[in-house]
Enzyme design. Structure first.
Site, PDB file in Angstrom:
ATOM      1  N   ASP A   1      38.388 -72.571 -27.498  1.00 39.45           N
ATOM      2  CA  ASP A   1      39.666 -72.904 -26.856  1.00 39.45           C
ATOM      3  C   ASP A   1      39.562 -72.843 -25.332  1.00 39.45           C
ATOM      4  O   ASP A   1      38.816 -72.031 -24.791  1.00 39.45           O
ATOM      5  CB  ASP A   1      40.729 -71.915 -27.357  1.00 39.45           C
ATOM      6  CG  ASP A   1      42.132 -72.375 -27.030  1.00 39.45           C
ATOM      7  OD1 ASP A   1      42.321 -73.566 -26.687  1.00 39.45           O
ATOM      8  OD2 ASP A   1      43.060 -71.552 -27.113  1.00 39.45           O
TER       9      ASP A   1
ATOM     10  N   LEU B   1      19.526 -71.956 -39.134  1.00 34.39           N
ATOM     11  CA  LEU B   1      20.962 -71.743 -38.931  1.00 34.39           C
ATOM     12  C   LEU B   1      21.782 -72.770 -39.710  1.00 34.39           C
ATOM     13  O   LEU B   1      21.452 -73.956 -39.706  1.00 34.39           O
ATOM     14  CB  LEU B   1      21.264 -71.890 -37.433  1.00 34.39           C
ATOM     15  CG  LEU B   1      22.731 -71.825 -37.031  1.00 34.39           C
ATOM     16  CD1 LEU B   1      23.232 -70.383 -37.059  1.00 34.39           C
ATOM     17  CD2 LEU B   1      22.938 -72.409 -35.633  1.00 34.39           C
TER      18      LEU B   1
ATOM     19  N   HIS C   1      36.474 -81.230 -22.166  1.00 27.99           N
ATOM     20  CA  HIS C   1      35.900 -81.418 -23.509  1.00 27.99           C
ATOM     21  C   HIS C   1      34.400 -81.727 -23.417  1.00 27.99           C
ATOM     22  O   HIS C   1      33.610 -81.251 -24.222  1.00 27.99           O
ATOM     23  CB  HIS C   1      36.628 -82.544 -24.245  1.00 27.99           C
ATOM     24  CG  HIS C   1      38.061 -82.203 -24.569  1.00 27.99           C
ATOM     25  ND1 HIS C   1      38.441 -80.990 -25.092  1.00 27.99           N
ATOM     26  CD2 HIS C   1      39.210 -82.926 -24.451  1.00 27.99           C
ATOM     27  CE1 HIS C   1      39.761 -80.976 -25.279  1.00 27.99           C
ATOM     28  NE2 HIS C   1      40.253 -82.135 -24.890  1.00 27.99           N
TER      29      HIS C   1
HETATM   30  C1  FPP Z   1      40.272 -76.602 -27.239  1.00 27.02           C
HETATM   31  O1  FPP Z   1      40.512 -76.860 -25.907  1.00 27.02           O
HETATM   32  C2  FPP Z   1      39.247 -77.423 -27.836  1.00 27.02           C
HETATM   33  C3  FPP Z   1      39.453 -78.435 -28.742  1.00 27.02           C
HETATM   34  C4  FPP Z   1      40.734 -78.983 -29.147  1.00 27.02           C
HETATM   35  C5  FPP Z   1      38.384 -79.093 -29.428  1.00 27.02           C
HETATM   36  C6  FPP Z   1      37.049 -78.464 -29.289  1.00 27.02           C
HETATM   37  C7  FPP Z   1      36.164 -79.537 -28.892  1.00 27.02           C
HETATM   38  C8  FPP Z   1      35.028 -79.415 -28.196  1.00 27.02           C
HETATM   39  C9  FPP Z   1      34.409 -78.135 -27.776  1.00 27.02           C
HETATM   40  C10 FPP Z   1      34.315 -80.613 -27.801  1.00 27.02           C
HETATM   41  C11 FPP Z   1      34.082 -81.496 -28.932  1.00 27.02           C
HETATM   42  C12 FPP Z   1      33.085 -80.963 -29.903  1.00 27.02           C
HETATM   43  C13 FPP Z   1      32.682 -81.734 -30.896  1.00 27.02           C
HETATM   44  C14 FPP Z   1      31.619 -81.321 -31.852  1.00 27.02           C
HETATM   45  C15 FPP Z   1      33.342 -83.007 -31.026  1.00 27.02           C
HETATM   46  P1  FPP Z   1      41.977 -77.293 -25.529  1.00 27.02           P
HETATM   47  O2  FPP Z   1      41.981 -78.749 -25.296  1.00 27.02           O
HETATM   48  O3  FPP Z   1      42.937 -76.834 -26.574  1.00 27.02           O
HETATM   49  O4  FPP Z   1      42.183 -76.496 -24.218  1.00 27.02           O
HETATM   50  P2  FPP Z   1      43.583 -75.984 -23.635  1.00 27.02           P
HETATM   51  O5  FPP Z   1      44.178 -75.072 -24.670  1.00 27.02           O
HETATM   52  O6  FPP Z   1      43.173 -75.269 -22.395  1.00 27.02           O
HETATM   53  O7  FPP Z   1      44.419 -77.203 -23.375  1.00 27.02           O
END
Ligand code: FPP
Length: 251
Positions: free
Chosen positions: A25, A136, A42
């Protein structure tokens, strides 16, 4: 990506969690803090994921589950959903050969039927290619929601009861666990969430019943092997009793 096989690392011998699950997150906030678009957060999140897979292998962790796209993430603006799909495609296309070479086994949990056929095919290709690997296990939770997973299991069991193949009293917690998306995997010992938020957000609701939780005040793009080791050190200080009175080790 360097070799992820390190079966007899120090952590493996001295109580590494067997299964670590991560809620990645804070990509958006990481970007906002730098005046960058969310997409950059991202993109850097994928780099953190690569580092984490490598570190997990080096630390002797058996299973790493990552929350990569939740059932609720479809509610985000269309452009952001599209970007996340592009990143997933790219991650599989660019990193799959490397993961395979490093003996990583990829598994997918989440609802597949409603996915774009191309994405579904890519995910299934990753599972098929790496299915025989013994290093893994990387479990990618994609289009995943814990409540939805339990509901799917309940539906399948209800169908069997309706057909007279099972008695209602045979529906036990153990049976339900057997109908979840990856019933052969042990429950996570440790759930890590970055960004400072302290909630489960529909991740592994059933499986995390006795997991230890470590919430880290860093955004996901800043996560690395040191952060993983820090979370594991915290986990090892915990006393796990699984509802009983006597402490048991988690691994
Ligand atoms: C949270 O950050 C993250 C996500 C919604 C998706 C996690 C995705 C990745 C780490 C990249 C993609 C990985 C793959 C394998 C496709 P947020 O956008 O909720 O952050 P915020 O809460 O600060 O807005």
């Amino acid at each position: 990506m360097p070799d992820t096989k390190a079966p007899t690392s120090l952590t493996a011998r001295f109580g590494a969690p067997r299964h670590v699950a991560i809620i990645m997150d804070g990509n958006g906030r990481w970007a906002a803090a730098r005046g960058l678009p969310r997409s950059e957060g991202h993109r850097r999140g994928v780099e953190a994921l690569r580092r984490t897979v490598r570190a997990a292998g080096e630390l002797g962790i058996g299973i790493l589950t990552i929350f990569s796209f939740s059932s609720e993430n479809w509610l985000r603006p269309r452009a952001e959903v599209r970007e996340l799909m592009v990143l997933l495609r790219r991650f599989i296309r660019n990193d799959l050969a490397e993961l395979h070479k490093n003996d990583v086994r990829v598994r997918i949990i989440g609802e597949r039927d409603s996915l774009d056929p191309e994405i579904r095919h890519l995910l299934e290709e990753a599972e098929a290619l790496t299915g025989g690997n013994r290093g893994l296990t990387l479990v990618v939770a994609f289009n995943y929601g814990g409540r939805q997973e339990i509901a799917r299991a309940a539906q399948r069991i209800a169908e069997e009861v309706a057909r007279g193949r099972r008695a209602p009293e045979a529906v036990t917690a153990e049976l339900i666990a057997n109908y979840l998306d990856a019933p052969d995997l042990p429950d996570p010992d440790l759930v890590i969430r970055t960004s400072g938020e302290q909630r489960l957000s529909n991740f592994l609701l059933w499986q995390a019943a006795y997991s230890e939780f470590v919430f880290l005040p860093i955004y996901w793009p800043d996560f690395d092997g040191a952060a993983l080791e820090h979370a594991i050190a915290e986990y090892r200080r915990r006393e796990r009793r699984f509802g009983g009175l006597i402490a048991r080790t988690g691994s």
